[in-house]
Enzyme design. Structure first.
Site, PDB file in Angstrom:
ATOM      1  N   ASN A   1       0.831  -1.206   0.000  1.00  0.00           N
ATOM      2  CA  ASN A   1       0.000   0.000   0.000  1.00  0.00           C
ATOM      3  C   ASN A   1       0.862   1.252   0.000  1.00  0.00           C
ATOM      4  OD1 ASN A   1      -2.020  -1.838   0.223  1.00  0.00           O
ATOM      5  ND2 ASN A   1      -2.404  -1.492   2.404  1.00  0.00           N
ATOM      6  N   ILE A   2       0.371   2.263  -0.701  1.00  0.00           N
ATOM      7  CA  ILE A   2       1.110   3.529  -0.749  1.00  0.00           C
ATOM      8  C   ILE A   2       0.541   4.532   0.250  1.00  0.00           C
ATOM      9  CG2 ILE A   2       1.838   3.140  -3.125  1.00  0.00           C
ATOM     10  CD1 ILE A   2      -0.291   5.159  -4.040  1.00  0.00           C
TER      11      ILE A   2
ATOM     12  N   HIS B   1       5.819  -0.765  -2.790  1.00  0.00           N
ATOM     13  CA  HIS B   1       5.277  -0.062  -3.968  1.00  0.00           C
ATOM     14  C   HIS B   1       5.305   1.449  -3.792  1.00  0.00           C
ATOM     15  CE1 HIS B   1       2.901  -3.883  -5.406  1.00  0.00           C
ATOM     16  NE2 HIS B   1       4.201  -3.942  -5.649  1.00  0.00           N
TER      17      HIS B   1
ATOM     18  N   CYS C   1      11.956  12.809  -8.329  1.00  0.00           N
ATOM     19  CA  CYS C   1      12.289  13.385  -9.626  1.00  0.00           C
ATOM     20  C   CYS C   1      12.726  12.255 -10.555  1.00  0.00           C
ATOM     21  CB  CYS C   1      13.410  14.413  -9.486  1.00  0.00           C
ATOM     22  SG  CYS C   1      13.960  15.029 -11.100  1.00  0.00           S
TER      23      CYS C   1
ATOM     24  N   GLY D   1      -5.044  -9.168   3.264  1.00  0.00           N
ATOM     25  CA  GLY D   1      -5.768  -8.218   2.418  1.00  0.00           C
ATOM     26  C   GLY D   1      -5.165  -7.964   1.054  1.00  0.00           C
ATOM     27  N   THR D   2      -4.607  -9.018   0.464  1.00  0.00           N
ATOM     28  CA  THR D   2      -4.076  -8.860  -0.905  1.00  0.00           C
ATOM     29  C   THR D   2      -4.592  -9.996  -1.781  1.00  0.00           C
ATOM     30  OG1 THR D   2      -2.075  -8.689  -2.274  1.00  0.00           O
ATOM     31  CG2 THR D   2      -1.866  -9.928  -0.210  1.00  0.00           C
TER      32      THR D   2
ATOM     33  N   LEU E   1     -10.502 -11.253   3.241  1.00  0.00           N
ATOM     34  CA  LEU E   1     -11.961 -11.284   3.266  1.00  0.00           C
ATOM     35  C   LEU E   1     -12.474 -12.605   2.702  1.00  0.00           C
ATOM     36  CD1 LEU E   1     -14.370  -9.496   3.997  1.00  0.00           C
ATOM     37  CD2 LEU E   1     -14.364  -8.635   1.662  1.00  0.00           C
ATOM     38  N   GLU E   2     -11.790 -13.053   1.650  1.00  0.00           N
ATOM     39  CA  GLU E   2     -12.156 -14.332   1.007  1.00  0.00           C
ATOM     40  C   GLU E   2     -10.875 -14.953   0.479  1.00  0.00           C
ATOM     41  OE1 GLU E   2     -14.783 -12.592  -1.811  1.00  0.00           O
ATOM     42  OE2 GLU E   2     -13.144 -11.977  -3.132  1.00  0.00           O
TER      43      GLU E   2
ATOM     44  N   ALA F   1     -10.773  -7.503   7.816  1.00  0.00           N
ATOM     45  CA  ALA F   1      -9.464  -7.342   8.467  1.00  0.00           C
ATOM     46  C   ALA F   1      -9.583  -6.813   9.892  1.00  0.00           C
ATOM     47  CB  ALA F   1      -8.592  -6.401   7.631  1.00  0.00           C
TER      48      ALA F   1
HETATM   49  C1  BJW Z   1     -10.240  -7.416   2.262  1.00  0.00           C
HETATM   50  C2  BJW Z   1     -11.187  -6.508   2.730  1.00  0.00           C
HETATM   51  C3  BJW Z   1     -11.346  -6.390   4.119  1.00  0.00           C
HETATM   52  C4  BJW Z   1     -11.192  -6.431   0.577  1.00  0.00           C
HETATM   53  N1  BJW Z   1     -10.608  -7.146   4.930  1.00  0.00           N
HETATM   54  N2  BJW Z   1      -9.528  -8.159   3.096  1.00  0.00           N
HETATM   55  C5  BJW Z   1       3.230 -12.180 -15.896  1.00  0.00           C
HETATM   56  C6  BJW Z   1       3.487 -13.075 -14.885  1.00  0.00           C
HETATM   57  C7  BJW Z   1       4.080 -12.653 -13.713  1.00  0.00           C
HETATM   58  C8  BJW Z   1       4.412 -11.331 -13.523  1.00  0.00           C
HETATM   59  C9  BJW Z   1       4.150 -10.447 -14.529  1.00  0.00           C
HETATM   60  C10 BJW Z   1       3.570 -10.874 -15.704  1.00  0.00           C
HETATM   61  N3  BJW Z   1       3.416  -9.793 -16.503  1.00  0.00           N
HETATM   62  C11 BJW Z   1       3.873  -8.698 -15.851  1.00  0.00           C
HETATM   63  C12 BJW Z   1       4.327  -9.090 -14.656  1.00  0.00           C
HETATM   64  C13 BJW Z   1       4.898  -8.210 -13.606  1.00  0.00           C
HETATM   65  C14 BJW Z   1       3.881  -7.285 -13.013  1.00  0.00           C
HETATM   66  C15 BJW Z   1       2.662  -8.086 -12.575  1.00  0.00           C
HETATM   67  O1  BJW Z   1       2.612  -8.679 -11.528  1.00  0.00           O
HETATM   68  N4  BJW Z   1       1.619  -8.094 -13.380  1.00  0.00           N
HETATM   69  C16 BJW Z   1       0.429  -8.889 -13.057  1.00  0.00           C
HETATM   70  C17 BJW Z   1      -0.787  -8.061 -13.307  1.00  0.00           C
HETATM   71  C18 BJW Z   1       0.496 -10.182 -13.801  1.00  0.00           C
HETATM   72  N5  BJW Z   1       4.527  -6.694 -11.858  1.00  0.00           N
HETATM   73  C19 BJW Z   1       5.270  -5.600 -11.965  1.00  0.00           C
HETATM   74  O2  BJW Z   1       5.397  -4.998 -13.009  1.00  0.00           O
HETATM   75  C20 BJW Z   1       6.004  -5.191 -10.721  1.00  0.00           C
HETATM   76  N6  BJW Z   1       7.380  -5.020 -11.005  1.00  0.00           N
HETATM   77  C21 BJW Z   1       8.154  -6.039 -11.365  1.00  0.00           C
HETATM   78  O3  BJW Z   1       7.733  -7.165 -11.533  1.00  0.00           O
HETATM   79  O4  BJW Z   1       9.440  -5.668 -11.513  1.00  0.00           O
HETATM   80  C22 BJW Z   1      10.362  -6.626 -12.031  1.00  0.00           C
HETATM   81  C23 BJW Z   1      10.911  -6.134 -13.319  1.00  0.00           C
HETATM   82  C24 BJW Z   1      10.876  -4.805 -13.653  1.00  0.00           C
HETATM   83  C25 BJW Z   1      11.403  -4.377 -14.850  1.00  0.00           C
HETATM   84  C26 BJW Z   1      11.944  -5.311 -15.713  1.00  0.00           C
HETATM   85  C27 BJW Z   1      11.957  -6.642 -15.364  1.00  0.00           C
HETATM   86  C28 BJW Z   1      11.455  -7.062 -14.155  1.00  0.00           C
HETATM   87  C29 BJW Z   1       5.490  -3.846 -10.223  1.00  0.00           C
HETATM   88  C30 BJW Z   1       4.086  -3.940  -9.741  1.00  0.00           C
HETATM   89  C31 BJW Z   1       3.597  -2.560  -9.333  1.00  0.00           C
HETATM   90  C32 BJW Z   1       2.160  -2.598  -8.850  1.00  0.00           C
HETATM   91  N7  BJW Z   1       1.720  -1.302  -8.681  1.00  0.00           N
HETATM   92  C33 BJW Z   1       0.372  -1.060  -8.126  1.00  0.00           C
HETATM   93  C34 BJW Z   1       0.101   0.443  -8.185  1.00  0.00           C
HETATM   94  C35 BJW Z   1       0.973   1.148  -7.137  1.00  0.00           C
HETATM   95  C36 BJW Z   1       0.641   2.580  -7.021  1.00  0.00           C
HETATM   96  C37 BJW Z   1      -0.822   2.814  -6.717  1.00  0.00           C
HETATM   97  O5  BJW Z   1      -1.312   2.455  -5.632  1.00  0.00           O
HETATM   98  O6  BJW Z   1      -1.485   3.378  -7.579  1.00  0.00           O
HETATM   99  O7  BJW Z   1       0.303  -1.540  -6.781  1.00  0.00           O
HETATM  100  S1  BJW Z   1      -0.909  -2.000  -8.951  1.00  0.00           S
HETATM  101  C38 BJW Z   1      -1.864  -2.293  -7.502  1.00  0.00           C
HETATM  102  O8  BJW Z   1      -1.910  -3.724  -7.253  1.00  0.00           O
HETATM  103  C39 BJW Z   1      -1.071  -1.670  -6.344  1.00  0.00           C
HETATM  104  C40 BJW Z   1      -1.211  -2.739  -5.290  1.00  0.00           C
HETATM  105  O9  BJW Z   1      -0.165  -2.597  -4.348  1.00  0.00           O
HETATM  106  C41 BJW Z   1      -1.131  -4.002  -6.076  1.00  0.00           C
HETATM  107  C42 BJW Z   1      -1.703  -5.211  -5.357  1.00  0.00           C
HETATM  108  O10 BJW Z   1      -3.075  -5.035  -5.119  1.00  0.00           O
HETATM  109  P1  BJW Z   1      -3.722  -5.608  -3.770  1.00  0.00           P
HETATM  110  O11 BJW Z   1      -3.177  -4.866  -2.629  1.00  0.00           O
HETATM  111  O12 BJW Z   1      -3.585  -7.070  -3.740  1.00  0.00           O
HETATM  112  O13 BJW Z   1      -5.258  -5.157  -3.948  1.00  0.00           O
HETATM  113  P2  BJW Z   1      -6.452  -5.963  -4.651  1.00  0.00           P
HETATM  114  O14 BJW Z   1      -7.526  -4.990  -4.894  1.00  0.00           O
HETATM  115  O15 BJW Z   1      -5.974  -6.732  -5.820  1.00  0.00           O
HETATM  116  O16 BJW Z   1      -6.894  -7.022  -3.547  1.00  0.00           O
HETATM  117  C43 BJW Z   1      -7.506  -6.621  -2.333  1.00  0.00           C
HETATM  118  C44 BJW Z   1      -7.824  -7.842  -1.490  1.00  0.00           C
HETATM  119  O17 BJW Z   1      -8.351  -7.414  -0.253  1.00  0.00           O
HETATM  120  C45 BJW Z   1      -8.863  -8.777  -2.123  1.00  0.00           C
HETATM  121  O18 BJW Z   1      -8.405 -10.128  -2.036  1.00  0.00           O
HETATM  122  C46 BJW Z   1     -10.107  -8.572  -1.250  1.00  0.00           C
HETATM  123  O19 BJW Z   1     -10.888  -9.767  -1.098  1.00  0.00           O
HETATM  124  C47 BJW Z   1      -9.479  -8.194   0.078  1.00  0.00           C
HETATM  125  N8  BJW Z   1     -10.348  -7.377   0.936  1.00  0.00           N
HETATM  126  N9  BJW Z   1     -11.852  -5.923   1.685  1.00  0.00           N
HETATM  127  C48 BJW Z   1      -9.782  -8.031   4.415  1.00  0.00           C
HETATM  128  N10 BJW Z   1     -12.285  -5.521   4.688  1.00  0.00           N
END
Ligand code: BJW
Length: 245
Positions: free
Chosen positions: A100-101, A117, A125, A184-185, A211-212, A228
């Site tokens: 989380n940011i 992240h 910059c 929560g991811t 959550l699930e 959570a």
């Molecule tokens: C609750 C709840 C309650 C709800 N109680 N729970 C193919 C295969 C493998 C990897 C890749 C691929 N193609 C590309 C990639 C790499 C890519 C990637 O993973 N892509 C996928 C989509 C496949 N990853 C990257 O690019 C990363 N970098 C990297 O790999 O570098 C290596 C590299 C770099 C260069 C060259 C070579 C290698 C960087 C990833 C950056 C992600 N950025 C974001 C945005 C950040 C800024 C912003 O906030 O705007 O990060 S995307 C977004 O998703 C954010 C989050 O941190 C991230 C994860 O999301 P999160 O936290 O899991 O949220 P949700 O909504 O998905 O889930 C919420 C959960 O909570 C759910 O399960 C709910 O059920 C639950 N919930 N209410 C408890 N009350």
């Protein structure tokens, strides 16, 4: 109780959190039906290419989210507070790695904290890497205070295709922990989604709190499901009882 059979108070703990832990504080998740990605396309706002081609749109997206984070109604919830308290309770030490940011973990009392992240409250910059604290809007007309280039300031966040922060430190902690907890991811985004296997391959006991069931739920040895603010304090209470025995 399975947890008690698998860990001891001297085991270091690594906790990974995602957007779900901040949901009950009033911040949106990304992939839930009412989440951020339901209203914005990733390729329009969360890639280096988007910033290069349409910086105003990208900065506008993050300016809005920064303003939302500053809303006095957005406060750390019981889950953030429980994890903050855990640091003072657990003898083996706790490293909290958040995707989380937002700043809710720090405000909830966590100190041994990695924002893999990035952090919305910091500006970077793109030209010289200078990092500044600040909660105001970022505009394309702004000039970097260090290198004096215009239009290079951006939020200190990790977009798709960029390398997450402090990966060496995280890797070392995953290799040495006795307990890995994911909270929560959804398990959609790598490398964070791979941490469970990394920790498990090094012998850690692995628990999912969500959550699930997440995409990678079957990779965990134990799962507890619910909001959570309920399941995280209950889990921390269990750890506290274990630490006191
Ligand atoms: C609750 C709840 C309650 C709800 N109680 N729970 C193919 C295969 C493998 C990897 C890749 C691929 N193609 C590309 C990639 C790499 C890519 C990637 O993973 N892509 C996928 C989509 C496949 N990853 C990257 O690019 C990363 N970098 C990297 O790999 O570098 C290596 C590299 C770099 C260069 C060259 C070579 C290698 C960087 C990833 C950056 C992600 N950025 C974001 C945005 C950040 C800024 C912003 O906030 O705007 O990060 S995307 C977004 O998703 C954010 C989050 O941190 C991230 C994860 O999301 P999160 O936290 O899991 O949220 P949700 O909504 O998905 O889930 C919420 C959960 O909570 C759910 O399960 C709910 O059920 C639950 N919930 N209410 C408890 N009350």
């Amino acid at each position: 109780m399975r947890l008690r059979e698998h860990i001891s108070p001297s085991d270091p703990i690594v906790i990974l959190t995602g957007a779900g832990i901040s949901k009950e504080s009033g911040l949106q998740t990304f992939r839930d039906p009412d989440g951020v990605w339901a209203k914005h396309k990733i390729e329009d706002v969360a890639t280096p290419q988007a910033f290069a081609t349409n910086p105003d749109a990208v900065l506008g997206f993050y300016n809005l989210r920064r303003a939302q984070m500053g809303d006095p109604e957005i406060q750390p919830n019981a889950a953030h507070a429980a994890l903050g308290a855990l640091e003072g309770i657990w003898p083996g030490g706790v490293l909290l790695v958040t995707q989380n940011i937002d700043d809710l973990h720090a405000r909830g009392g966590s100190r041994n904290l990695i924002h893999m992240h990035g952090e919305l409250a910091k500006t970077r910059c793109n030209a010289c890497g200078d990092l500044t604290e600040g909660v105001g809007d970022i505009e394309t007309a702004m000039v970097c205070g260090k290198c004096s280039v215009t239009g290079t300031l951006r939020p200190h966040v990790v977009w798709f295709g960029e390398m997450p922060l402090e990966m060496d430190r995280i890797g070392g902690a995953l290799a040495n922990c006795g307990l890995f907890v994911s909270i929560g991811t959804s398990g959609n985004v790598y490398p964070a989604a791979g941490f469970v296997e990394e920790a498990r391959n090094h012998g850690a006991y692995t628990v999912e709190l969500n959550l699930e069931e997440s995409l990678g739920a079957s990779l965990f040895q134990e799962g507890r499901y619910g909001p959570a603010t309920e399941i995280v304090p209950a889990f921390v209470n269990e750890l506290q009882a274990l630490a006191q025995n």
